[in-house]
Design an enzyme around this catalytic site. Sequence first.
Site, short mmCIF file in Angstrom:
data_model
loop_
_atom_site.label_atom_id
_atom_site.label_comp_id
_atom_site.label_asym_id
_atom_site.label_seq_id
_atom_site.Cartn_x
_atom_site.Cartn_y
_atom_site.Cartn_z
N GLY A 61 0.82 -1.35 0.04
CA GLY A 61 0.01 -0.01 0.12
C GLY A 61 0.62 1.12 -0.10
O GLY A 61 1.88 1.14 0.48
N GLN A 66 2.77 10.24 1.19
CA GLN A 66 3.97 9.33 1.31
C GLN A 66 5.11 9.90 0.27
O GLN A 66 5.99 9.38 0.30
CB GLN A 66 3.97 7.84 1.45
CG GLN A 66 3.26 7.32 2.75
CD GLN A 66 3.26 5.79 2.74
OE1 GLN A 66 2.29 5.12 2.19
NE2 GLN A 66 4.39 5.38 3.47
N CYS A 111 5.36 0.02 7.60
CA CYS A 111 4.87 1.20 6.67
C CYS A 111 6.26 1.65 5.99
O CYS A 111 7.33 1.45 6.27
CB CYS A 111 4.74 2.44 7.77
SG CYS A 111 4.29 3.67 6.77
N LEU A 112 6.07 1.91 4.60
CA LEU A 112 7.21 2.17 3.77
C LEU A 112 8.00 3.14 4.39
O LEU A 112 9.24 3.57 3.94
CB LEU A 112 7.12 2.42 2.41
CG LEU A 112 6.36 1.28 1.59
CD1 LEU A 112 5.65 1.49 0.08
CD2 LEU A 112 7.41 0.26 1.64
N HIS A 157 -4.80 1.23 7.18
CA HIS A 157 -3.50 1.86 7.34
C HIS A 157 -3.44 2.94 6.39
O HIS A 157 -2.90 4.13 7.05
CB HIS A 157 -2.24 0.81 7.36
CG HIS A 157 -1.06 1.56 7.32
ND1 HIS A 157 -0.20 1.03 8.16
CD2 HIS A 157 -0.23 2.01 6.42
CE1 HIS A 157 1.11 1.58 7.99
NE2 HIS A 157 0.75 2.05 7.11
N GLU A 158 -3.66 2.71 5.22
CA GLU A 158 -3.42 3.73 4.36
C GLU A 158 -4.49 4.78 4.74
O GLU A 158 -3.91 5.97 4.28
CB GLU A 158 -3.75 3.03 2.89
CG GLU A 158 -2.80 2.07 2.55
CD GLU A 158 -1.30 2.60 2.58
OE1 GLU A 158 -0.83 3.75 2.66
OE2 GLU A 158 -0.54 1.44 3.04
N HIS A 161 -3.11 7.44 6.74
CA HIS A 161 -2.14 8.64 5.99
C HIS A 161 -2.69 9.62 5.61
O HIS A 161 -2.10 10.86 5.61
CB HIS A 161 -1.34 7.77 5.05
CG HIS A 161 0.01 7.03 5.46
ND1 HIS A 161 0.79 7.50 5.90
CD2 HIS A 161 -0.01 5.44 5.15
CE1 HIS A 161 1.79 6.56 6.22
NE2 HIS A 161 1.13 5.28 5.77
NI NI Z 1 2.32 3.41 5.97
#
Ligand code: NI
Length: 203
Positions: A61, A66, A111-112, A157-158, A161
């Site tokens: 994701g 991000q 998370c990236l 999660h996304e 963000h």
């Molecule tokens: Ni994340």
Amino acid sequence: MLKPLPEHMDDTGSYPDPISLVEYPHPALRKRARPVTVFDQRLRGFCARMFAVMEAEKGVGLAAPQVGVPARIFITDHLRRKDAPGAGDPRIWINPRIEQPEGETSYEEGCLSFPGMYSKVMRHNRFVIHWQDVDGAERSQRLDVEAGDFLGIVVQHELDHLDGKLFVDHLSPAQLTLLRRRLREMEADYRKATGKTGAPLRR
Ligand code: NI
């Protein structure tokens, strides 16, 4: 006479090209993203660039904040396969919202924007998610994590963000203690690279 702004300028400004991933504690991760109102070729191009970043970073994701863009867009591929890029279930979610949340469940999330860090996060178990697709069409889907919808974890999660919320915000003090050293290292790296403190966790 004033010229009207080009259509794509009325929500997020123009989408950047190229884009790159921003990591903790970059302040872009803490901004509340704005709704998307224009569904055009620029939006499609931006989503394609997001998929390229997500694939390169091996994520399931990625949210627009991000890559430094405060727009209510995220992409997912919860069935991503290392051996066959594009063979999973790539999806684009625009202006998403969750309704009728029920129950709780937890999953070990990463998370990236926090490479190498993982911790269990409590999420809703069942809910309905409403969103618009890349053409602006309204969509909805019921998800049940304990019935097997891993996608239900990814979208929660996304969605966070898009409101400037990060998975570390959900953690207990004990969980945070385990990640503290790595967070401090990332804060030091950010200071070294930019001369600024960014938006470090205040807990
Ligand atoms: Ni994340």
